[in-house]
Design a protein around this motif. Structure first.
Motif, PDB file in Angstrom:
ATOM      1  N   ARG A  33       0.843  -1.189   0.000  1.00  0.00           N
ATOM      2  CA  ARG A  33       0.000   0.000   0.000  1.00  0.00           C
ATOM      3  C   ARG A  33       0.884   1.248   0.000  1.00  0.00           C
ATOM      4  NH1 ARG A  33      -1.842  -3.080   4.323  1.00  0.00           N
ATOM      5  NH2 ARG A  33      -3.730  -4.290   3.933  1.00  0.00           N
ATOM      6  N   ARG A  34       0.589   2.166  -0.920  1.00  0.00           N
ATOM      7  CA  ARG A  34       1.340   3.413  -1.028  1.00  0.00           C
ATOM      8  C   ARG A  34       2.843   3.134  -1.090  1.00  0.00           C
ATOM      9  NH1 ARG A  34      -2.039   7.693  -2.370  1.00  0.00           N
ATOM     10  NH2 ARG A  34      -4.072   7.288  -1.427  1.00  0.00           N
ATOM     11  N   ASP A  99       4.158  -1.749   3.907  1.00  0.00           N
ATOM     12  CA  ASP A  99       3.416  -0.486   3.934  1.00  0.00           C
ATOM     13  C   ASP A  99       3.841   0.430   5.076  1.00  0.00           C
ATOM     14  OD1 ASP A  99       2.379  -2.048   5.928  1.00  0.00           O
ATOM     15  OD2 ASP A  99       0.282  -1.838   5.345  1.00  0.00           O
ATOM     16  N   MET A 187       1.131   3.277   6.577  1.00  0.00           N
ATOM     17  CA  MET A 187       0.309   4.082   5.685  1.00  0.00           C
ATOM     18  C   MET A 187      -1.058   3.417   5.489  1.00  0.00           C
ATOM     19  SD  MET A 187       1.554   6.876   4.328  1.00  0.00           S
ATOM     20  CE  MET A 187       3.100   7.735   4.000  1.00  0.00           C
ATOM     21  N   ASP A 189      -5.013   3.660   3.787  1.00  0.00           N
ATOM     22  CA  ASP A 189      -6.033   4.251   2.922  1.00  0.00           C
ATOM     23  C   ASP A 189      -7.433   4.019   3.481  1.00  0.00           C
ATOM     24  OD1 ASP A 189      -4.737   5.444   0.635  1.00  0.00           O
ATOM     25  OD2 ASP A 189      -4.049   3.446   0.129  1.00  0.00           O
ATOM     26  N   ARG A 218      -1.353   8.933   7.899  1.00  0.00           N
ATOM     27  CA  ARG A 218      -1.592   9.461   6.558  1.00  0.00           C
ATOM     28  C   ARG A 218      -1.262  10.945   6.571  1.00  0.00           C
ATOM     29  NH1 ARG A 218      -8.100   9.089   5.859  1.00  0.00           N
ATOM     30  NH2 ARG A 218      -7.717  10.155   3.895  1.00  0.00           N
ATOM     31  N   TRP A 259      -7.999  10.193   0.967  1.00  0.00           N
ATOM     32  CA  TRP A 259      -6.919  11.172   1.092  1.00  0.00           C
ATOM     33  C   TRP A 259      -7.301  12.438   0.320  1.00  0.00           C
ATOM     34  CZ3 TRP A 259      -1.228   9.120   0.974  1.00  0.00           C
ATOM     35  CH2 TRP A 259      -1.078   8.123   1.950  1.00  0.00           C
ATOM     36  N   ARG A 279       9.068  11.217  -3.732  1.00  0.00           N
ATOM     37  CA  ARG A 279       7.665  11.110  -4.146  1.00  0.00           C
ATOM     38  C   ARG A 279       7.450  11.727  -5.516  1.00  0.00           C
ATOM     39  NH1 ARG A 279       3.390  13.791  -5.162  1.00  0.00           N
ATOM     40  NH2 ARG A 279       4.382  15.790  -4.738  1.00  0.00           N
ATOM     41  N   ARG A 320      -2.160   4.696 -10.407  1.00  0.00           N
ATOM     42  CA  ARG A 320      -1.769   6.086 -10.194  1.00  0.00           C
ATOM     43  C   ARG A 320      -2.490   7.003 -11.170  1.00  0.00           C
ATOM     44  NH1 ARG A 320       4.033   7.608 -12.278  1.00  0.00           N
ATOM     45  NH2 ARG A 320       2.826   7.361 -14.206  1.00  0.00           N
TER      46      ARG A 320
END
Length: 328
Positions: A33-34, A99, A187, A189, A218, A259, A279, A320
Motif C-alpha cells: 500500500r502506497r 506499507d 500508511m 487508505d 496518513r 486522502w 515522491r 496512479r
C-alpha cells in the motif's frame, strides 16, 4: 556481567559495524500500500543502513488473520530455504511491513541478544507486531505465527486477536521481549470514524516529530494538534496501549474520507525535502523507469516471492493514473 550484556554493550559500542559483523536477513511482509511512498523510505532508512544484509519479500495475497500469520511464517520459510542452499545461518532477522513509512533510520541499538525487540504502543492488549528484531533462534520462535492458533488452543486460549496471540505465543515460548521507539508508521487508505470512539482506531498525522511505532498514519491538511488532539486521545481505550500522545506529541487526522486531493503537497511539507523529492520522482515515473528501479530492488533480495516487476509497475502506474484523473 553476563555474556548477553557484554554482547549488547559490544553492539552498542560498535554500532552498525558490529551488527554487520554477523549475517542479517531483512524480511518485508504485507501489501504494498502506497509503496511509492513507503518503498523509498524503507530503502533509505532500513536497507541502506545495513547494506550487507539480505532482503526477503513476502507479499500479501488474500486478506485475513491466518493469511497474515502465513505471511509472517512464510518469511521464515524463505530464510530457511536460502540458508539451506547457501549452507549458513543468519545471526539476526528483521521483520517489518511493506506499507511502513520510515521517517528515521533503524538504529543498531535495537539489536539486542536474547531479546526480541518490538515497537512501543499499539499493543491492543498484547504486543505490537508491526516490527520485530532478534537473533535467529528467537526470531524463528517469534515468526512461527501460522502454528500459533493450534498451540494456543491446546494451551486453553481462544478468542485472541493478533497482538494478544503474539503475546501469549512469546510467553509460552519463554521469549524475552523489549519495547523500543521507532520512527515509522503504517500508511493507511482505510476510512475510520472521527472523532474516534473508545475502541476505534485513530489515524496519526504524518507530521512526524517523534516515534510513531507502527501506528496508522496518513498525510492530512490541518490535523488536530495540541490540546485539541490530546482531548481526543484521552477518550480512547488505554488498554490498547496507543503510542505516546500527551502534551501535543501526536496529531490526528480525520480519516472519514479518502486522502485529500492535494495530499502530495501536504506529504512533501510534512516529511521534508528528501522524501518529497522521492515522491515527485515516482509520480513522474514511466513504466520503464519503474521496472529499472524494481530491478535494483529485486537485485538486493535473496529471494523474491512476488510478481514480476513489469506486472507490478503496469498495475501500480495504472492505478496512479486513475487516482490522478479523479483528483484533477
Amino acid at each position: 556481567m553476563c555474556h548477553e550484556e557484554i554482547e549488547h554493550r559490544k553492539l552498542a559500542a560498535g554500532g552498525r559495524n558490529a551488527v554487520e559483523a554477523g549475517r542479517t536477513a531483512i524480511c518485508l511482509v504485507g501489501a504494498a500500500r502506497r509503496f511509492e511512498l513507503t518503498g523509498p523510505s524503507i530503502v533509505r532508512n532500513v536497507l541502506a543502513q545495513y547494506p550487507q544484509a539480505d532482503l526477503f519479500l513476502s507479499p500479501m495475497g488474500i486478506q485475513g488473520l491466518l493469511q497474515y500469520f502465513n505471511l509472517v511464517q512464510g518469511c521464515m520459510d524463505l530464510i530457511k530455504s536460502h540458508e539451506s542452499r547457501e549452507n549458513f545461518t543468519y545471526d539476526w532477522i528483521v521483520r517489518t511491513r511493506v506499507d511502513g513509512f520510515w521517517a528515521g533510520p533503524l538504529e543498531p541499538s535495537s539489536f539486542i541478544p536474547n531479546t526480541y525487540v518490538i515497537p512501543e504502543g499499539s499493543r491492543h492488549g498484547g504486543l505490537n507486531d508491526s516490527l520485530g528484531i532478534g537473533k535467529r533462534d528467537i526470531s524463528a520462535m517469534a515468526l512461527s505465527r501460522l502454528s500459533t492458533p493450534d498451540n494456543l488452543v491446546a494451551a486453553g486460549y481462544s478468542g485472541l486477536n493478533s497482538e494478544t496471540a503474539f503475546l501469549t505465543q512469546m510467553k509460552l515460548g519463554q521469549v524475552s521481549t523489549q519495547e523500543h521507539s521507532f520512527q515509522f508508521c503504517i500508511m493507511s487508505d482505510r476510512r475510520y470514524s472521527f472523532p474516534p470512539s473508545q475502541y476505534t482506531t485513530p489515524v496519526a498525522s504524518l507530521d512526524i516529530h517523534g516515534p510513531l511505532n507502527g501506528a496508522k498514519c496518513r498525510p492530512c491538511r490541518d490535523p488536530y494538534v495540541g490540546q485539541e488532539a490530546d482531548e481526543i486521545w484521552a477518550k480512547l481505550d488505554t488498554n490498547r496501549g496507543w503510542v505516546e500522545w500527551r502534551n501535543g506529541a501526536l496529531g490526528l487526522c480525520n480519516a472519514t474520507s479518502e486522502w485529500e486531493k492535494d495530499w502530495g503537497e501536504v506529504f512533501d511539507v510534512m516529511v521534508g525535502p528528501i522524501a518529497a523529492a522521492e515522491r515527485k520522482r515516482v509520480a513522474a515515473m514511466s513504466v520503464e523507469e519503474c521496472v529499472s528501479d524494481l530491478g535494483v530492488f529485486m537485485g538486493k533480495t535473496a529471494q523474491w516471492k512476488s510478481p514480476d516487476p513489469v506486472h507490478i509497475c503496469q498495475l501500480g502506474l495504472a492505478k496512479r493514473t486513475i487516482v490522478q484523473s479523479i483528483s484533477s
